[in-house]
Design a protein around this motif. Structure first.
Motif, PDB file in Angstrom:
ATOM      1  N   ALA A  66       2.925  -5.084  13.960  1.00 26.62           N
ATOM      2  CA  ALA A  66       3.405  -5.302  12.574  1.00 26.62           C
ATOM      3  C   ALA A  66       2.266  -6.511  12.057  1.00 26.62           C
ATOM      4  O   ALA A  66       2.647  -7.293  11.156  1.00 26.62           O
ATOM      5  N   THR A  67       1.241  -6.365  12.524  1.00 27.57           N
ATOM      6  CA  THR A  67       0.219  -7.256  11.782  1.00 27.57           C
ATOM      7  C   THR A  67      -0.021  -7.070  10.091  1.00 27.57           C
ATOM      8  O   THR A  67       0.090  -8.216   9.477  1.00 27.57           O
ATOM      9  N   ARG A  68       0.059  -5.740   9.658  1.00 29.36           N
ATOM     10  CA  ARG A  68       0.213  -5.933   8.085  1.00 29.36           C
ATOM     11  C   ARG A  68       1.265  -6.510   7.432  1.00 29.36           C
ATOM     12  O   ARG A  68       1.238  -7.358   6.616  1.00 29.36           O
ATOM     13  N   GLU A  69       2.433  -6.601   8.150  1.00 29.01           N
ATOM     14  CA  GLU A  69       3.742  -7.174   7.757  1.00 29.01           C
ATOM     15  C   GLU A  69       3.527  -8.613   7.939  1.00 29.01           C
ATOM     16  O   GLU A  69       3.927  -9.347   7.116  1.00 29.01           O
ATOM     17  N   ARG A  70       2.977  -9.055   9.178  1.00 27.81           N
ATOM     18  CA  ARG A  70       2.999 -10.459   9.245  1.00 27.81           C
ATOM     19  C   ARG A  70       2.158 -11.286   8.394  1.00 27.81           C
ATOM     20  O   ARG A  70       2.320 -12.243   7.716  1.00 27.81           O
ATOM     21  N   LEU A  71       0.876 -10.488   8.076  1.00 36.10           N
ATOM     22  CA  LEU A  71       0.124 -11.109   7.032  1.00 36.10           C
ATOM     23  C   LEU A  71       0.668 -11.408   5.565  1.00 36.10           C
ATOM     24  O   LEU A  71       0.578 -12.246   4.853  1.00 36.10           O
ATOM     25  N   PHE A  72       1.563 -10.126   5.138  1.00 32.72           N
ATOM     26  CA  PHE A  72       2.249 -10.497   4.085  1.00 32.72           C
ATOM     27  C   PHE A  72       3.160 -11.575   4.186  1.00 32.72           C
ATOM     28  O   PHE A  72       3.291 -12.375   2.951  1.00 32.72           O
ATOM     29  N   VAL A  73       3.972 -11.688   5.226  1.00 23.44           N
ATOM     30  CA  VAL A  73       5.094 -12.660   5.201  1.00 23.44           C
ATOM     31  C   VAL A  73       4.360 -14.087   5.198  1.00 23.44           C
ATOM     32  O   VAL A  73       4.713 -15.076   4.409  1.00 23.44           O
ATOM     33  N   GLU A  74       3.419 -14.319   5.910  1.00 20.87           N
ATOM     34  CA  GLU A  74       2.630 -15.544   6.027  1.00 20.87           C
ATOM     35  C   GLU A  74       2.214 -15.880   4.502  1.00 20.87           C
ATOM     36  O   GLU A  74       2.284 -17.050   4.173  1.00 20.87           O
ATOM     37  N   ALA A  75       1.640 -14.901   3.798  1.00 22.79           N
ATOM     38  CA  ALA A  75       1.185 -15.208   2.500  1.00 22.79           C
ATOM     39  C   ALA A  75       2.286 -15.677   1.701  1.00 22.79           C
ATOM     40  O   ALA A  75       2.287 -16.512   0.768  1.00 22.79           O
ATOM     41  N   GLU A  76       3.359 -14.896   1.532  1.00 19.78           N
ATOM     42  CA  GLU A  76       4.617 -15.267   1.072  1.00 19.78           C
ATOM     43  C   GLU A  76       4.984 -16.634   1.203  1.00 19.78           C
ATOM     44  O   GLU A  76       5.413 -17.372   0.361  1.00 19.78           O
ATOM     45  N   LEU A  77       5.146 -16.827   2.406  1.00 17.70           N
ATOM     46  CA  LEU A  77       5.702 -18.173   2.800  1.00 17.70           C
ATOM     47  C   LEU A  77       4.633 -19.264   2.258  1.00 17.70           C
ATOM     48  O   LEU A  77       5.289 -20.462   1.962  1.00 17.70           O
ATOM     49  N   GLN A  78       3.456 -19.150   2.334  1.00 16.09           N
ATOM     50  CA  GLN A  78       2.393 -20.075   1.717  1.00 16.09           C
ATOM     51  C   GLN A  78       2.711 -20.043   0.333  1.00 16.09           C
ATOM     52  O   GLN A  78       2.786 -21.230  -0.320  1.00 16.09           O
ATOM     53  N   ARG A  79       3.039 -19.206  -0.316  1.00 19.69           N
ATOM     54  CA  ARG A  79       3.287 -19.172  -1.815  1.00 19.69           C
ATOM     55  C   ARG A  79       4.514 -19.979  -2.115  1.00 19.69           C
ATOM     56  O   ARG A  79       4.547 -20.750  -3.113  1.00 19.69           O
ATOM     57  N   ARG A  80       5.685 -19.796  -1.388  1.00 23.62           N
ATOM     58  CA  ARG A  80       6.787 -20.504  -1.562  1.00 23.62           C
ATOM     59  C   ARG A  80       7.011 -21.886  -0.821  1.00 23.62           C
ATOM     60  O   ARG A  80       7.756 -22.778  -1.201  1.00 23.62           O
ATOM     61  N   GLY A  81       5.641 -22.098  -0.030  1.00 24.11           N
ATOM     62  CA  GLY A  81       5.767 -23.625   0.333  1.00 24.11           C
ATOM     63  C   GLY A  81       6.788 -23.969   1.547  1.00 24.11           C
ATOM     64  O   GLY A  81       7.052 -25.197   1.960  1.00 24.11           O
ATOM     65  N   TRP A  82       7.150 -22.697   2.451  1.00 28.71           N
ATOM     66  CA  TRP A  82       8.136 -22.669   3.279  1.00 28.71           C
ATOM     67  C   TRP A  82       7.206 -23.030   4.579  1.00 28.71           C
ATOM     68  O   TRP A  82       6.335 -22.201   4.994  1.00 28.71           O
ATOM     69  N   PRO A  83       7.542 -24.018   5.522  1.00 26.89           N
ATOM     70  CA  PRO A  83       6.698 -24.267   6.695  1.00 26.89           C
ATOM     71  C   PRO A  83       7.122 -23.336   7.876  1.00 26.89           C
ATOM     72  O   PRO A  83       8.196 -22.912   7.847  1.00 26.89           O
TER      73      PRO A  83
END
Length: 399
Positions: free
Chosen positions: A25-42
């Motif tokens: 699930a690397t592709r999904e992990r990268l997308f989730v990490e980028a989305e969390l960064q955009r939202r400012g969620w730690p």
């Protein structure tokens, strides 16, 4: 009650997120990490600090055990979601946040000893590697063994993984400790079903070997992003958070297809800063030394072979690869079917390149201090996605 709810809503404006990533699930992990960064969620280190559990990838029967233990260790208010593909990631995070804000806030169930984060989140601790441990009141107790100086000291069996921050998804290390020194190590992988999609980081080279058209620019862009991903993990484990965030930002920019000039203008200062850091060199000097002869003996073919040295040497090879590949991201030429060196090694061998990294890892850990174990793992960064991919030729006629 209204005042209590207001405090709860205020506390979940930026919920702490615990990522539980499955291999494949690397592709999904990268997308989730980028989305969390955009939202400012730690992203948090363990269940005790988490508000939202995000499971990335397809759950399995084996995974459900340790994922459920993580869930039981998260205090209320809490929520959990599963992200199986990138299209549903943002909606899943929205649902999780809504559940935190408006959902019921029940009393936290005491998780017990099995629900701790990190080491105790996986496996049966009564017996490890053939060594029986005494059990008192259901808890494993230390036994004794000779250390490297001939002294008889307590011996503890400590598992790491499969869910830790900046940790290879699905990896479990079982360490045998005396004091803070690793006396023995064993490597395990959590069981996951076979995946029909090639490993994300190896896709360009696998497609090229199958005769599909792949440009050298696409391969360079994927190589650059893969090394930046590994670099970000390594720097985060070393405690250099702002440089790790910069590496992840560069990784995301590379994957979104920014022009070579723009990518280089951001990466060159980062590379120069990390390469010149005396503190980082001092922190990692002499850890996990892997000579080229030893690496070749185990079949290592990637950056770990080229480094011919310690943890810091392997990081420098990543930096060289990032610098070189960032300048080739717009190359329109065709990737040859014989140019098969992916981020972790050659993809045309009898085994995945990360298998050799897994085999060499226990020897590098033995004799190291426990605090250094994660740096050694991060400097190799094996990709367990490679193990659950089934090539077309290996599938049955009905697949």
């Amino acid at each position: 009650m209204e005042l209590r709810n207001r405090f709860l809503r205020a506390a979940t404006v930026r919920p702490g997120v615990l990522l539980a990533v499955s291999p494949g699930a690397t592709r999904e992990r990268l997308f989730v990490e980028a989305e969390l960064q955009r939202r400012g969620w730690p992203c948090v280190a363990g269940p005790a600090s988490a508000d939202l559990l995000v499971r990335v990838g397809e759950p399995t029967t084996t995974e459900d055990d340790w994922a459920e233990r993580l869930w039981l260790g998260i205090p209320a208010p809490r929520a959990r979601v599963t992200v199986r593909d990138v299209e549903q990631a943002a909606d899943a995070l929205d649902r999780g946040h809504a559940a935190l804000v408006t959902g019921p806030h029940g009393h936290h169930q005491n998780p017990g000893p099995a629900a701790e984060s990190g080491p105790s989140a996986h496996g049966d601790h009564d017996s490890h590697g053939g060594h029986e441990m005494a059990v008192v009141a259901g808890l494993p107790m230390a036994d004794r063994a000779d250390d490297r100086d001939g002294l008889r000291l307590d011996r503890l069996h400590v598992p790491l993984g499969p869910v830790l921050p900046d940790w290879p998804a699905g990896l479990v290390l079982r360490l045998e400790l005396q004091g803070d020194v690793v006396q023995g190590a064993a490597v395990e992988r959590i069981a996951v079903p076979a995946c029909l999609r090639p490993p994300f980081w190896n896709e360009p080279w696998l497609h090229a070997s199958a005769g599909d058209g792949v440009t050298r620019g696409d391969a360079a862009r994927r190589l650059c992003a893969a090394h930046l991903d590994s670099l970000g993990r390594f720097l985060a484990v070393a405690g250099w958070d702002d440089a790790a965030a910069g590496a992840r930002y560069g990784r995301d920019r590379a994957l979104t297809g920014v022009a070579t000039a723009e990518l280089q203008s951001f990466l060159c200062p980062l590379i120069r800063r990390v390469r010149r850091s005396r503190t980082l060199r001092w922190l990692t000097a002499g850890l996990g030394v892997l000579s080229s002869e030893h690496a070749h003996h185990f079949g290592v073919t990637g950056p770990a072979l080229l480094a011919d040295g310690d943890v810091h040497s392997r990081m420098l090879v990543w930096l060289d690869g990032i610098e070189r590949s960032a300048g080739d991201c717009d190359d329109p030429g065709a990737l040859g079917a014989t140019a098969l060196t992916a981020p972790r090694g050659r993809t045309d061998g009898p085994t995945p390149p990360s298998e050799a990294l897994m085999e060499v890892l226990p020897g590098l850990l033995e004799g190291a201090e426990f605090a250094c174990a994660r740096l050694i793992v991060a400097s190799l960064d094996p990709d367990l996605d490679e193990f659950n991919w089934t090539p077309r030729a290996a599938r049955g006629p009905d697949d």
